[in-house]
Design a protein around this motif. Structure first.
Motif, PDB file in Angstrom:
ATOM      1  N   LEU A  21       6.028   2.790   0.796  1.00 39.88           N
ATOM      2  CA  LEU A  21       5.319   1.198   1.103  1.00 39.88           C
ATOM      3  C   LEU A  21       4.946   0.619   2.671  1.00 39.88           C
ATOM      4  O   LEU A  21       6.324   1.001   2.886  1.00 39.88           O
ATOM      5  N   LEU A  22       3.712   0.445   2.744  1.00 40.74           N
ATOM      6  CA  LEU A  22       3.320  -0.377   3.562  1.00 40.74           C
ATOM      7  C   LEU A  22       3.066  -1.684   3.021  1.00 40.74           C
ATOM      8  O   LEU A  22       2.235  -2.108   2.092  1.00 40.74           O
ATOM      9  N   GLU A  23       4.030  -2.519   4.203  1.00 35.59           N
ATOM     10  CA  GLU A  23       3.214  -4.575   3.518  1.00 35.59           C
ATOM     11  C   GLU A  23       2.470  -4.772   5.339  1.00 35.59           C
ATOM     12  O   GLU A  23       3.335  -4.890   6.007  1.00 35.59           O
ATOM     13  N   ARG A  24       1.282  -5.270   5.107  1.00 37.93           N
ATOM     14  CA  ARG A  24       0.643  -5.163   6.778  1.00 37.93           C
ATOM     15  C   ARG A  24       0.876  -4.310   7.225  1.00 37.93           C
ATOM     16  O   ARG A  24       0.926  -4.385   8.578  1.00 37.93           O
ATOM     17  N   GLY A  25       0.469  -2.929   6.770  1.00 36.72           N
ATOM     18  CA  GLY A  25       0.762  -1.954   7.844  1.00 36.72           C
ATOM     19  C   GLY A  25       2.094  -1.002   8.219  1.00 36.72           C
ATOM     20  O   GLY A  25       2.284  -0.836   8.727  1.00 36.72           O
ATOM     21  N   GLN A  26       2.446  -1.884   7.721  1.00 33.57           N
ATOM     22  CA  GLN A  26       4.301  -2.084   8.767  1.00 33.57           C
ATOM     23  C   GLN A  26       4.955  -1.631   7.580  1.00 33.57           C
ATOM     24  O   GLN A  26       5.038  -1.533   5.529  1.00 33.57           O
ATOM     25  N   PRO A  27       5.879  -0.274   7.901  1.00 37.92           N
ATOM     26  CA  PRO A  27       6.708   0.176   6.300  1.00 37.92           C
ATOM     27  C   PRO A  27       8.403  -0.575   5.901  1.00 37.92           C
ATOM     28  O   PRO A  27       8.611  -0.242   6.689  1.00 37.92           O
ATOM     29  N   VAL A  28       7.930  -0.824   4.609  1.00 39.85           N
ATOM     30  CA  VAL A  28       8.831  -1.671   4.437  1.00 39.85           C
ATOM     31  C   VAL A  28      10.000  -0.970   3.553  1.00 39.85           C
ATOM     32  O   VAL A  28      11.128  -1.204   2.560  1.00 39.85           O
ATOM     33  N   ALA A  29       8.994   0.108   2.727  1.00 37.50           N
ATOM     34  CA  ALA A  29      10.094   1.316   1.699  1.00 37.50           C
ATOM     35  C   ALA A  29       9.702   2.571   1.849  1.00 37.50           C
ATOM     36  O   ALA A  29       8.557   2.771   2.649  1.00 37.50           O
ATOM     37  N   GLY A  30      10.424   3.723   1.786  1.00 37.99           N
ATOM     38  CA  GLY A  30       9.967   4.759   1.497  1.00 37.99           C
ATOM     39  C   GLY A  30      10.530   5.912   0.613  1.00 37.99           C
ATOM     40  O   GLY A  30      12.301   5.567  -0.255  1.00 37.99           O
ATOM     41  N   GLY A  31       9.986   6.742   0.869  1.00 35.08           N
ATOM     42  CA  GLY A  31      10.752   8.215  -0.073  1.00 35.08           C
ATOM     43  C   GLY A  31      10.430   9.760  -0.152  1.00 35.08           C
ATOM     44  O   GLY A  31       8.882   9.382  -0.165  1.00 35.08           O
ATOM     45  N   ALA A  60       9.314   5.003  -8.520  1.00 37.84           N
ATOM     46  CA  ALA A  60       8.322   5.106 -10.041  1.00 37.84           C
ATOM     47  C   ALA A  60       7.062   6.332  -9.710  1.00 37.84           C
ATOM     48  O   ALA A  60       6.722   7.101 -10.212  1.00 37.84           O
ATOM     49  N   GLU A  61       6.609   5.681  -7.835  1.00 36.60           N
ATOM     50  CA  GLU A  61       6.314   6.048  -7.553  1.00 36.60           C
ATOM     51  C   GLU A  61       5.908   7.760  -7.293  1.00 36.60           C
ATOM     52  O   GLU A  61       5.027   9.140  -7.108  1.00 36.60           O
ATOM     53  N   LEU A  62       7.218   7.721  -6.877  1.00 43.77           N
ATOM     54  CA  LEU A  62       7.343   8.991  -6.678  1.00 43.77           C
ATOM     55  C   LEU A  62       7.384  10.494  -8.223  1.00 43.77           C
ATOM     56  O   LEU A  62       7.042  11.831  -8.670  1.00 43.77           O
ATOM     57  N   THR A  65       0.933  -0.806  -0.433  1.00 42.32           N
ATOM     58  CA  THR A  65       0.111   0.276  -0.256  1.00 42.32           C
ATOM     59  C   THR A  65       0.458   1.627   0.054  1.00 42.32           C
ATOM     60  O   THR A  65       2.008   1.232   0.981  1.00 42.32           O
ATOM     61  N   VAL A  66       0.437   2.238  -0.598  1.00 40.14           N
ATOM     62  CA  VAL A  66       0.937   3.457  -0.716  1.00 40.14           C
ATOM     63  C   VAL A  66       0.478   4.299   0.016  1.00 40.14           C
ATOM     64  O   VAL A  66      -0.835   4.438   0.027  1.00 40.14           O
ATOM     65  N   VAL A  67       0.797   5.475   0.486  1.00 40.14           N
ATOM     66  CA  VAL A  67       0.595   5.920   1.024  1.00 40.14           C
ATOM     67  C   VAL A  67       1.485   7.678   1.379  1.00 40.14           C
ATOM     68  O   VAL A  67       2.592   6.878   1.685  1.00 40.14           O
ATOM     69  N   GLN A  68       0.399   8.521   1.995  1.00 42.17           N
ATOM     70  CA  GLN A  68       1.586  10.014   1.555  1.00 42.17           C
ATOM     71  C   GLN A  68       1.643  10.347   3.098  1.00 42.17           C
ATOM     72  O   GLN A  68      -0.053  10.754   3.552  1.00 42.17           O
ATOM     73  N   VAL A  69       2.381  10.901   3.743  1.00 40.61           N
ATOM     74  CA  VAL A  69       2.287  11.116   5.144  1.00 40.61           C
ATOM     75  C   VAL A  69       3.304  12.356   5.629  1.00 40.61           C
ATOM     76  O   VAL A  69       4.234  12.603   5.131  1.00 40.61           O
TER      77      VAL A  69
END
Length: 169
Positions: free
Chosen positions: A61-71, A103-105, A8-12
């Motif tokens: 990027l969340l996997e099962r609600g946990q952050p696994v990557a970001g930028g 890619a998302e960014l 899941t991609v989330v903006q935070v």
């Protein structure tokens, strides 16, 4: 055969508690590679530069609600977004997550009207250098030179219909 968990991609906001692992691991990684406390580098830009009103964003990027990557990106100039803080959790590397973050960014930057993405990475980060070369970024430095003699390694990429192609003047 099991499938990979959905991401899941989330903006935070930088203040979101889910961002802490990103900032902690980036600071630790930079400190190991460059031999000094690099946590100051991470806090060099005000947090608001990574918010929509200031032309930026921070994605996880969340996997099962946990952050696994970001930028993130921040406004570099009116036409250019500057990528920052690209991160993959140490327990989740080698899964293509950094490519997904980039890619998302890029998609988010293009959607906000940016035509170009710019970034720098450190000379002791060959994985990052390889990521940007593999995802179509143009190096703005001599790739044959010793990275340690260059300092931060700058890259750019043009967004739009013809990625990697500079707009016509």
């Amino acid at each position: 055969m099991t499938s990979a968990p959905e991401l899941t991609v989330v903006q935070v906001l930088v203040s979101d508690p889910r961002v802490r692992p990103l900032l902690r691991e980036l600071g630790d990684e930079y400190s190991r590679r460059y031999g000094r406390d690099a946590h100051a580098e991470i806090s060099r830009y005000p947090d608001e530069e990574f918010t929509a009103p200031h032309g930026g964003v921070l994605l996880l990027l969340l996997e099962r609600g946990q952050p696994v990557a970001g930028g993130a990106f921040r406004r570099y100039d009116a036409a250019t977004a500057e990528l920052k803080r690209i991160w993959t959790h140490s327990a989740h590397r080698r899964r293509g997550l950094a490519r997904r973050v980039v890619a998302e960014l890029e998609r988010e930057a293009a959607g906000r009207g940016y035509r170009r993405v710019y970034l720098t990475t450190g000379p002791r980060q060959p994985e990052a250098r390889g990521l940007y070369l593999a995802t179509g970024y143009t190096p703005l430095f001599d790739t044959e030179a010793d990275p340690e003699t260059i300092g931060p390694l700058p890259f750019e990429k043009y967004l739009g219909k013809h990625l990697g192609e500079a707009p016509k003047q």
